[in-house]
Design an enzyme around this catalytic site. Structure first.
Site, PDB file in Angstrom:
ATOM      1  N   ASP A  30       3.494  46.689 -25.167  1.00  0.00           N
ATOM      2  CA  ASP A  30       5.386  46.198 -25.715  1.00  0.00           C
ATOM      3  C   ASP A  30       5.757  47.005 -26.486  1.00  0.00           C
ATOM      4  O   ASP A  30       6.757  47.503 -27.276  1.00  0.00           O
ATOM      5  CB  ASP A  30       6.326  45.144 -25.530  1.00  0.00           C
ATOM      6  CG  ASP A  30       5.586  44.401 -23.931  1.00  0.00           C
ATOM      7  OD1 ASP A  30       6.176  45.322 -23.228  1.00  0.00           O
ATOM      8  OD2 ASP A  30       5.930  43.249 -23.705  1.00  0.00           O
ATOM      9  N   LEU A  33       0.905  47.831 -11.801  1.00  0.00           N
ATOM     10  CA  LEU A  33       0.545  49.192 -11.126  1.00  0.00           C
ATOM     11  C   LEU A  33       0.309  50.022 -13.123  1.00  0.00           C
ATOM     12  O   LEU A  33      -0.995  50.835 -13.018  1.00  0.00           O
ATOM     13  CB  LEU A  33       0.790  49.734 -10.277  1.00  0.00           C
ATOM     14  CG  LEU A  33       0.827  48.964  -8.937  1.00  0.00           C
ATOM     15  CD1 LEU A  33       1.741  50.987  -8.470  1.00  0.00           C
ATOM     16  CD2 LEU A  33      -0.128  48.895  -8.481  1.00  0.00           C
ATOM     17  N   GLN A  34       0.957  49.863 -13.935  1.00  0.00           N
ATOM     18  CA  GLN A  34       1.367  50.597 -14.994  1.00  0.00           C
ATOM     19  C   GLN A  34       0.692  49.871 -16.082  1.00  0.00           C
ATOM     20  O   GLN A  34      -0.073  50.795 -17.018  1.00  0.00           O
ATOM     21  CB  GLN A  34       3.113  50.378 -15.027  1.00  0.00           C
ATOM     22  CG  GLN A  34       3.538  49.063 -16.165  1.00  0.00           C
ATOM     23  CD  GLN A  34       4.736  49.113 -15.937  1.00  0.00           C
ATOM     24  OE1 GLN A  34       5.459  49.503 -17.090  1.00  0.00           O
ATOM     25  NE2 GLN A  34       5.351  48.162 -15.029  1.00  0.00           N
ATOM     26  N   GLY A  81      -0.913  39.210 -21.071  1.00  0.00           N
ATOM     27  CA  GLY A  81      -0.485  40.090 -20.478  1.00  0.00           C
ATOM     28  C   GLY A  81      -1.677  40.976 -21.134  1.00  0.00           C
ATOM     29  O   GLY A  81      -1.579  41.026 -22.126  1.00  0.00           O
TER      30      GLY A  81
END
Lengths: 419, 419
Positions: free
Chosen positions: B143, B297-298, B12
């Site tokens: 994360d 979005l974050q 990601g």
């Protein structure tokens, strides 16, 4: 004797409604010789009815200035609609009593079409009850659905948030699409009109740029055409980026996201068109998807406000004071576009009766023939509204310095009133 | 003969992974006397296996500099895990072939724990196959779950987005709560660890500040305790603001997001811990609610990135080049916190074997006893990571100027390879 202003915020708040309050208070303070205090209804008209009035003269100058960059409704707002004078006579009479008791000569109601209607009615009943008060509507709505004004303060900042967000999320999806998520869906507000959804298209610079699909409330959802469009985008660009309005309806007229609950105005409470659209994509095409629902984030994101919007929001507040000083009543300051390129605007005024309870729809000519995009005329209209950045100041911890008002209350002098 | 660097992004993307790419390329360009080209795998390791290599020397200096403020993964990324050398021998051998064919002496793999593992294995097999390549892992993950490094590039910006967003949305809810929405729920990422959810608490400055409830993946969801907490917040503050991690699980160990509410059409709502929590609030307390799911979005919101994060992301990229020039292999540059107040950090290094496939959990001591907030030690750890603003430049239309690379491909010299 100098008269006071009573200012109240109404309906859903915006990233810049406090900039309007700032414009009102700063301009009133500059005219101390002719205007008394600015009082503010706590939580809007409900506070006014309850005689819960905030004395803004007790707030520091720096905090009033800080309203210009603080989102939310600093004095509180509410959804509370006064009905016709016959049906809501008790409330109207109470309103006039409160205005009278606190030497209010000017009532500023900062909201959308419903609020313009209320302000109009208060001006009518004041005359009848022998307490004429100058009533000024001050425009505000993220939905951009007020008539007469070229655009509504609040909308430009939400439009900028949506354009920037879909631009950024599309870069994310594009980077991963060859082996992962191929479809991204962003749900935005706009129950009856697609202005906010349309703003997503401002992220496009070149042919093929995202968002590839916009779903407008104005266009009945056509499953087959939608899926064909998504498929084409994925096959052409490797991914598909979608903006969906919460107000999209199926061919049967029902909201795609209908949740069944209703708000205080009896409007269906929405939320969740994005997951429904995601399900349709999965069922119809099998692509891996992600969806986001920005909800309140979009209408409180002062950190990415449009400078144009902030300036206009302040200006309508300042203009309301000027209209009051000119002896006007039953009017609303509006934004008038003078030219597109370069973008120029000025403040004009209109009669509240022309604004009350009328919704400005997005022209069909702003939506492309296929129903999934915006036309050049829409782009010319929308583009200037998101121009410029107007960042709030940040503290050393990396957070915006949003002001907290003291909200000192004016002493009550009237009997209690049940709202 | 000078060796080339092969750089690949993995997993990601983050708002600042391109800042790391920028650090790699700018530092390599400063060392042209000792380093050849920086090549980049298109769409990560998949592109490397397919011999789809981007020649970054064809990119303009300004565009490389622009990577520092551009979100997404500029060269593309993928989720593709190489397994053990035995199971994935074909892929490892192909990798070495590609590196050999393109004169690669340094393999930089920019990702999380899996990528550190892959980089480690490539360094092992290179030696075995007689083509030693210096393998450097470069940390990245929103994360914040990598061991050894004090924090992960990417996390600070997501943390800032979450803190600012819940601060703003809470101002919105607070303004309307007396007559409308009383509970707002923001869903954030972090499937296994509550780092991102914890960042929401940075919005708090004083007692009673929002968010009033944080739901962590580390704490099994307790319906009764949760509802009591929400009720108390509403009764005390008039509203309740909630941050929920997508990874929250019920006492049965199942993700709350899978609990499955159904929409008006009877479709199971997919994903979405927030709507499930909203339903629980409605059923248990009857409060009007709103919810948002920020999803991509974050992790793409470069417009509100943390300056600290951008600097660290660039620094680990630059450090990777320095480690390569020092002849190191099987290592990763990491961030080492030197002091909390004032916050100081430096780049250190660690062995990839210490990072590979290990997850850093949030310490239980970072979560308050009641399970709904963070402790002062968590705050001390988190706070510096969101410090400073690092805005992208904007164009005259009001949008961030995110760069688009040319992505000129290196000529293929090897046979096709099926991935």
């Amino acid at each position: 004797m100098k008269k006071n202003i009573l200012y109240a915020q109404s309906g859903g708040v915006t990233p810049v409604i406090n900039a309007t309050a700032c414009g009102v208070i700063e301009t009133a303070r500059q005219n101390r010789d002719r205007i008394g205090k600015v009082l503010a209804g706590r939580d809007g008209i409900i506070g006014v009815l309850r005689e819960e009035l905030i004395d803004t003269t007790r707030e520091r100058k720096a905090d009033i200035a800080g309203l210009r960059h603080t989102p939310g409704g600093a004095f509180g707002s509410c959804r509370y609609k006064l009905r016709s004078i016959e049906e809501s006579r008790r409330e109207y009479e109470r309103l006039i009593e409160v205005l009278k008791a606190h030497n209010v000569g000017y009532f500023f109601y900062n909201g959308g079409g419903d609020s313009a209607d209320t302000a109009y009615k208060v001006s009518q009943i004041g005359k009848k009850l022998g307490f004429p008060v100058q009533c000024i509507g001050v425009p505000k709505t993220i939905d951009n659905d007020l008539p007469v004004t070229d655009n509504c303060p609040g909308f430009g900042s939400v439009a900028k948030y949506v354009a920037v967000s879909i631009l950024e999320a599309s870069l994310d999806v594009a980077s991963m699409a060859s082996s992962s998520t191929k479809v991204f869906i962003l749900e935005v507000m706009g129950r009856h009109a697609g202005w906010i959804a349309a703003a997503g298209a401002l992220a496009q610079r070149e042919d093929g740029d995202p968002p590839h699909v916009i779903l407008f409330p104005e266009i009945p959802f056509d499953r087959k055409a939608f899926l064909a469009r998504v498929k084409q985008a994925v096959e052409t660009h490797g991914y598909c980026s979608i903006v969906v309005s919460e107000g999209v309806r199926g061919p049967d007229g029902r909201f795609l996201a209908e949740a069944g609950t209703r708000d205080a105005f009896g409007h269906a409470q929405l939320g969740g068109a994005a997951p429904v659209v995601a399900e349709i994509v999965k069922d119809g095409l099998g692509y891996k998807y992600h969806w986001a629902v920005s909800d309140y984030l979009q209408r409180s994101a002062r950190h990415i406000a449009s400078e144009t919007d902030v300036e206009q929001a302040w200006a309508v507040g300042a203009a309301a004071v000027k209209l009051a000083l000119e002896g006007k009543s039953g009017v609303m300051p509006v934004i008038k576009r003078v030219s597109n390129d370069p973008y120029r605007w000025k403040i004009a005024e209109t009669r509240l009766s022309r604004v009350a309870n009328r919704e400005k729809k997005m022209p069909r000519s702003y939506i492309t023939k296929n129903g999934f995009g915006i036309t050049p005329s829409a782009r010319r209209y929308l583009e200037p509204l998101i121009r410029g950045e107007a960042y709030p100041p940040y503290d050393k911890h990396g957070l915006p310095k949003y002001v907290r008002l003291k909200k000192a209350m004016v002493k009550k002098v009237l009997p209690e009133f049940e709202v």
